[in-house]
Enzyme design. Structure first.
Site, PDB file in Angstrom:
ATOM      1  N   GLU A 257       0.875  -1.149   0.000  1.00 49.09           N
ATOM      2  CA  GLU A 257       0.000   0.000   0.000  1.00 49.09           C
ATOM      3  C   GLU A 257       0.920   1.208   0.000  1.00 49.09           C
ATOM      4  O   GLU A 257       1.650   1.430   0.960  1.00 49.09           O
ATOM      5  CB  GLU A 257      -0.813  -0.077   1.285  1.00 49.09           C
ATOM      6  CG  GLU A 257      -2.092   0.628   1.215  1.00 49.09           C
ATOM      7  CD  GLU A 257      -2.322   1.195   2.547  1.00 49.09           C
ATOM      8  OE1 GLU A 257      -2.206   2.425   2.638  1.00 49.09           O
ATOM      9  OE2 GLU A 257      -2.570   0.431   3.470  1.00 49.09           O
ATOM     10  N   CYS A 296      -2.454   8.123   4.157  1.00 55.61           N
ATOM     11  CA  CYS A 296      -2.357   7.580   2.799  1.00 55.61           C
ATOM     12  C   CYS A 296      -3.663   7.784   2.050  1.00 55.61           C
ATOM     13  O   CYS A 296      -3.700   7.722   0.826  1.00 55.61           O
ATOM     14  CB  CYS A 296      -1.980   6.118   2.848  1.00 55.61           C
ATOM     15  SG  CYS A 296      -2.997   5.148   3.957  1.00 55.61           S
TER      16      CYS A 296
HETATM   17  P1  NDP Z   1       9.394   4.345   3.502  1.00 56.56           P
HETATM   18  O1  NDP Z   1       8.920   3.573   2.338  1.00 56.56           O
HETATM   19  O2  NDP Z   1      10.741   4.906   3.466  1.00 56.56           O
HETATM   20  O3  NDP Z   1       9.291   3.468   4.820  1.00 56.56           O
HETATM   21  C1  NDP Z   1       8.198   2.642   5.090  1.00 56.56           C
HETATM   22  C2  NDP Z   1       8.665   1.458   5.896  1.00 56.56           C
HETATM   23  O4  NDP Z   1       9.600   0.714   5.140  1.00 56.56           O
HETATM   24  C3  NDP Z   1       9.362   1.823   7.178  1.00 56.56           C
HETATM   25  O5  NDP Z   1       9.041   0.876   8.161  1.00 56.56           O
HETATM   26  C4  NDP Z   1      10.821   1.711   6.797  1.00 56.56           C
HETATM   27  O6  NDP Z   1      11.627   1.456   7.914  1.00 56.56           O
HETATM   28  C5  NDP Z   1      10.796   0.533   5.887  1.00 56.56           C
HETATM   29  N1  NDP Z   1      11.871   0.462   4.925  1.00 56.56           N
HETATM   30  C6  NDP Z   1      12.444   1.463   4.243  1.00 56.56           C
HETATM   31  N2  NDP Z   1      13.378   0.980   3.421  1.00 56.56           N
HETATM   32  C7  NDP Z   1      13.409  -0.348   3.585  1.00 56.56           C
HETATM   33  C8  NDP Z   1      14.170  -1.410   3.023  1.00 56.56           C
HETATM   34  N3  NDP Z   1      15.087  -1.179   2.102  1.00 56.56           N
HETATM   35  N4  NDP Z   1      13.933  -2.670   3.437  1.00 56.56           N
HETATM   36  C9  NDP Z   1      12.996  -2.921   4.368  1.00 56.56           C
HETATM   37  N5  NDP Z   1      12.257  -1.958   4.937  1.00 56.56           N
HETATM   38  C10 NDP Z   1      12.445  -0.683   4.547  1.00 56.56           C
HETATM   39  O7  NDP Z   1       8.336   5.431   3.736  1.00 56.56           O
HETATM   40  P2  NDP Z   1       8.332   6.554   4.855  1.00 56.56           P
HETATM   41  O8  NDP Z   1       7.667   5.981   6.037  1.00 56.56           O
HETATM   42  O9  NDP Z   1       9.659   7.187   5.072  1.00 56.56           O
HETATM   43  O10 NDP Z   1       7.448   7.587   4.124  1.00 56.56           O
HETATM   44  C11 NDP Z   1       7.929   8.148   2.919  1.00 56.56           C
HETATM   45  C12 NDP Z   1       6.780   8.470   2.030  1.00 56.56           C
HETATM   46  O11 NDP Z   1       5.960   7.314   1.822  1.00 56.56           O
HETATM   47  C13 NDP Z   1       5.849   9.488   2.571  1.00 56.56           C
HETATM   48  O12 NDP Z   1       6.341  10.751   2.431  1.00 56.56           O
HETATM   49  C14 NDP Z   1       4.650   9.211   1.733  1.00 56.56           C
HETATM   50  O13 NDP Z   1       4.805   9.780   0.481  1.00 56.56           O
HETATM   51  C15 NDP Z   1       4.630   7.721   1.605  1.00 56.56           C
HETATM   52  N6  NDP Z   1       3.782   7.081   2.586  1.00 56.56           N
HETATM   53  C16 NDP Z   1       2.684   6.425   2.154  1.00 56.56           C
HETATM   54  C17 NDP Z   1       1.861   5.826   3.064  1.00 56.56           C
HETATM   55  C18 NDP Z   1       0.699   5.046   2.649  1.00 56.56           C
HETATM   56  O14 NDP Z   1       0.020   4.511   3.503  1.00 56.56           O
HETATM   57  N7  NDP Z   1       0.400   4.875   1.399  1.00 56.56           N
HETATM   58  C19 NDP Z   1       2.061   5.909   4.486  1.00 56.56           C
HETATM   59  C20 NDP Z   1       3.261   6.591   4.834  1.00 56.56           C
HETATM   60  C21 NDP Z   1       4.074   7.121   3.902  1.00 56.56           C
HETATM   61  P3  NDP Z   1      12.465   2.642   8.623  1.00 56.56           P
HETATM   62  O15 NDP Z   1      11.475   3.664   9.051  1.00 56.56           O
HETATM   63  O16 NDP Z   1      13.123   1.958   9.753  1.00 56.56           O
HETATM   64  O17 NDP Z   1      13.397   3.152   7.578  1.00 56.56           O
END
Ligand code: NDP
Length: 670
Positions: A257, A296
């Site tokens: 998502e 989201c």
């Molecule tokens: P990320 O995709 O960076 O992170 C989401 C999750 O993935 C976090 O738990 C993060 O862990 C983990 N993660 C990141 N990189 C890796 C990897 N290589 N391998 C495994 N796990 C990983 O999103 P953010 O939370 O930083 O948000 C960034 C953007 O995403 C927002 O600005 C928005 O645009 C979008 N977003 C969309 C959402 C939705 O529901 N559709 C919700 C939230 C954000 P860690 O935090 O430890 O890096």
């Protein structure tokens, strides 16, 4: 040093040996906690889930798992004040925390109650009807779902540290699949606190949940074909995970998502004076400010008829002027902070990119002075309806762009340019507009809300995913699907088509299948308590002749004087009947008269029939017989009775089925 977050793996709390990475608070920028997953043996954590958690869940039926979820949901609600206090440090107002914390616990409760009503008190779920595969009825097929033997690994976003993991946990837990939770680092301290209370409650079987605070190390390398990966976050990370070698090689089920440029359309049938106009504006402002727009499902694109662009902007401005941004919990504050100043920088970068084709009409792209990740809402107006930016750039904060559209077809086309979204809403008073737009949008969306003055008071709002409705969307929204009631549970189970004889299928599925053995031991099955009754116990009764006087009496007595039962000439002209026929409900009533055992006994009530079909017309002087067979027996955990579903077949003197249905009764356990 601030609190060093712990992980919960292999039955104990793991303290990282290093000092971790600081997590800064949203409100004052001060260090709230430190996070690290150093030292965790990820392969062993997966193994523990598969060998300890999985078997513990497999020993429980759907109903027993549901009872645990309910206990847990109530326990979390009882402790919510503590969670609210911690949640304020993430920048959330109490209204925001309600969505996250109460919403999370509510999801557990909703799933618990659904499961008790819609799943059997068993570990196998039968899907659809039995398929006849041979002419003689000795070879049949049935789809069934069983729990996959793997682990549901969740990787969550920062914006819903509580709901985000509970909405994924509930369906997996019900499905009998253990979960490993990995919260997003910026708000992991709140997830860790709630998780700690869950472990302390002792409600969930050991191994059914584990928590990883910090990076996932080599966890993904060890995922196999029975495991699944549930991701919420950015499209960029989703794409990385999807291409992970182990996920590709082992066909690991993955649901994602991701970013979503959700639209809200103001119907072209409305004027600025219509009550719906105000509903539209109010909803837009709510979605811009709740969780400081970090949802989201928030509205990013406000599509309004060209002539209403200015009136909408003015009305939104008037409402945004009343929004007070500040420290959650402080007097009068209605909108909190973003999750971090880093996140705010990202939002402002996105706003500047949007400015290529749009102008800011409310707010400013300047971060306010001082610590904390505060940002006032920003409304933009798109200067050209052909601009690409509003349909491609997601500013994950209190930001929306107003876009003018020419006509309904144009509104649909513009919405589809988002390339797939979680949700869209339409505000209209015209049912024709509603049908055209909803059917136009549906292929690009997981959920569509139609708002008007009829449903506004009860509407749960554009941005609220509900446990009973699907959450997810195609394309850019990640292509995944979560929730949706029992649909979400089945995502964690394997559907298998089983081909066998009816007797074998009855034994395998625990539900009597037509063509399998029927037991008649001389005791009427209605005299047997739930513990005595067996699947296949049968009563045959009849014949009972249906006379012309019976039909006349039934017609007069009930008032159902439809001509096929009362007018011989008209009935003779009916191409299906060719003469007087008995009422279907008379047939069902006579059948009840044949199979009922009248004296007080274990049968407490008849609460309905399912799948009633009248198959052959019953003519005057036909003779009816009935066969009633115990098909499914479902004890209710918290009651001294259970449900019995009886397969019922009424036949005529030639053995033709005239009516088939399931009778549903409540029967005492002893
Ligand atoms: P990320 O995709 O960076 O992170 C989401 C999750 O993935 C976090 O738990 C993060 O862990 C983990 N993660 C990141 N990189 C890796 C990897 N290589 N391998 C495994 N796990 C990983 O999103 P953010 O939370 O930083 O948000 C960034 C953007 O995403 C927002 O600005 C928005 O645009 C979008 N977003 C969309 C959402 C939705 O529901 N559709 C919700 C939230 C954000 P860690 O935090 O430890 O890096």
């Amino acid at each position: 040093m601030s609190r060093l977050l712990q992980s919960y793996v292999r039955g104990g709390w793991h303290t990282p040996p290093d000092s971790g990475t600081p997590i800064l608070g949203a409100v004052d920028g001060g260090e709230v906690a430190r996070i690290s997953s150093t030292g965790i043996d990820f392969a062993a954590a997966l193994d523990y889930a598969r060998t300890v958690g999985g078997p513990a869940l497999a020993r429980l039926t759907f109903h027993e798992r549901a009872a645990l979820l309910k206990t847990l949901g109530l326990a979390l609600l009882a402790q919510k004040e503590e969670f609210y206090a911690e949640s304020r440090r993430t920048g959330a107002t109490d209204r925001d925390s309600g969505i996250d914390i109460d919403g999370g616990a509510g999801t557990l409760l909703s799933y618990a109650s659904r499961a008790k009503r819609e799943l059997p008190n068993d570990t196998v779920y039968l899907d659809g009807a039995v398929e006849p595969l041979g002419k003689r009825g000795t070879f049949v097929g049935q789809h069934l779902y069983t729990s996959r033997r793997g682990v549901a690994v969740q990787i969550n976003a920062f914006n819903f540290p509580v709901w985000g993991f509970l909405e994924k946990l509930a369906p997996a837990f019900l499905a009998g699949v253990p979960t490993i939770v990995k919260p997003a680092s910026p708000t992991a301290y709140l997830t860790e606190l709630v998780f700690r209370r869950i472990i302390e409650s002792g409600v969930l079987p050991e191994g059914s949940v584990q928590l990883i605070c910090g990076g996932v190390g080599d966890l993904l390398d060890h995922l196999g074909g029975q495991d699944s990966l549930l991701f919420t976050g950015s499209a960029h990370t989703a794409a990385l995970l999807r291409a992970h070698p182990a996920i590709v090689r082992n066909s690991v089920r993955m649901t994602a998502e991701a970013d979503s440029l959700n639209a809200s359309i103001l119907g072209a049938d409305l004027t600025a004076e219509a009550p719906e106009f105000d509903l539209y504006v109010r909803q837009l402002v709510t979605e811009m400010t709740a969780k400081a727009g970090q949802k989201c499902t928030a509205i990013r694109r406000a599509l309004v008829p060209e002539a209403l662009v200015e009136p909408v902007i003015e009305a939104v401005r008037a409402r945004l002027d009343k929004v007070l941004v500040g420290t959650p919990g402080a007097e009068g504050v209605t909108m909190g902070a973003l999750a971090s100043t880093g996140q705010r920088d990202e939002v402002l970068k996105a706003v500047r990119a949007l400015e290529t084709s749009s102008s800011i009409v409310v707010g400013s792209a300047q971060a306010p002075e001082g610590p904390g990740a505060f940002l006032s809402p920003i409304l933009l107006r798109c200067n050209s309806s052909d601009a690409a930016e509003p349909h491609e750039i997601e500013a994950f904060g209190p930001v929306a762009t107003v876009i003018g559209y020419r006509d309904t077809a144009h509104a649909i086309e513009l919405t589809a340019r988002g390339q797939g979204s979680l949700v869209a809403s339409l505000v209209t008073a015209d049912p024709t507009v509603a049908r055209e737009i909803v059917l136009g949008l549906a292929p690009y969306h997981g959920r569509v809300l139609v708002l008007n003055s009829e449903d506004a008071k009860e509407s749960t709002g554009h941005g609220s995913p509900l446990p009973v409705l699907v959450h997810g969307g195609p394309g850019r929204a990640g292509g995944g699907e979560e929730l949706g009631g029992i649909r979400g549970v089945l995502h964690h189970m394997q559907r298998t088509a089983v081909q066998a004889s009816p007797n074998m299928l009855t034994a395998i599925g625990g539900r009597w299948v037509t063509g399998s053995a029927q037991a008649e031991d001389g005791v009427h099955p209605f005299r047997k308590s739930l513990v005595q009754l067996r699947i296949g116990d049968t009563i045959r009764s009849g014949p009972r002749q249906v006379t012309g006087a019976d039909i006349d009496h039934f017609a007069e007595f009930t008032g159902d004087t439809f001509y096929a039962h009362t007018d011989p000439v008209a009935a003779a002209a009916n191409p299906l009947f060719g003469g007087i026929v008995a009422h279907g409900y008379l047939v069902v009533s006579l059948a009840a008269g044949l199979f009922v055992d009248p004296a007080p006994g274990p049968v407490l009530a008849n609460f309905g029939v399912d799948n009633l079909r009248f198959r052959t017309p019953v003519k005057v002087d036909d003779s009816l017989s009935v066969t009633l067979t115990a098909k499914a027996i479902t004890p209710r955990a918290s009651a001294d009775y259970g449900e019995v579903r009886w397969d019922t077949v009424v036949t005529n003197q030639d053995g033709d089925p005239v009516a088939t249905y399931d009778v549903l009764t409540l029967v005492a356990k002893s």
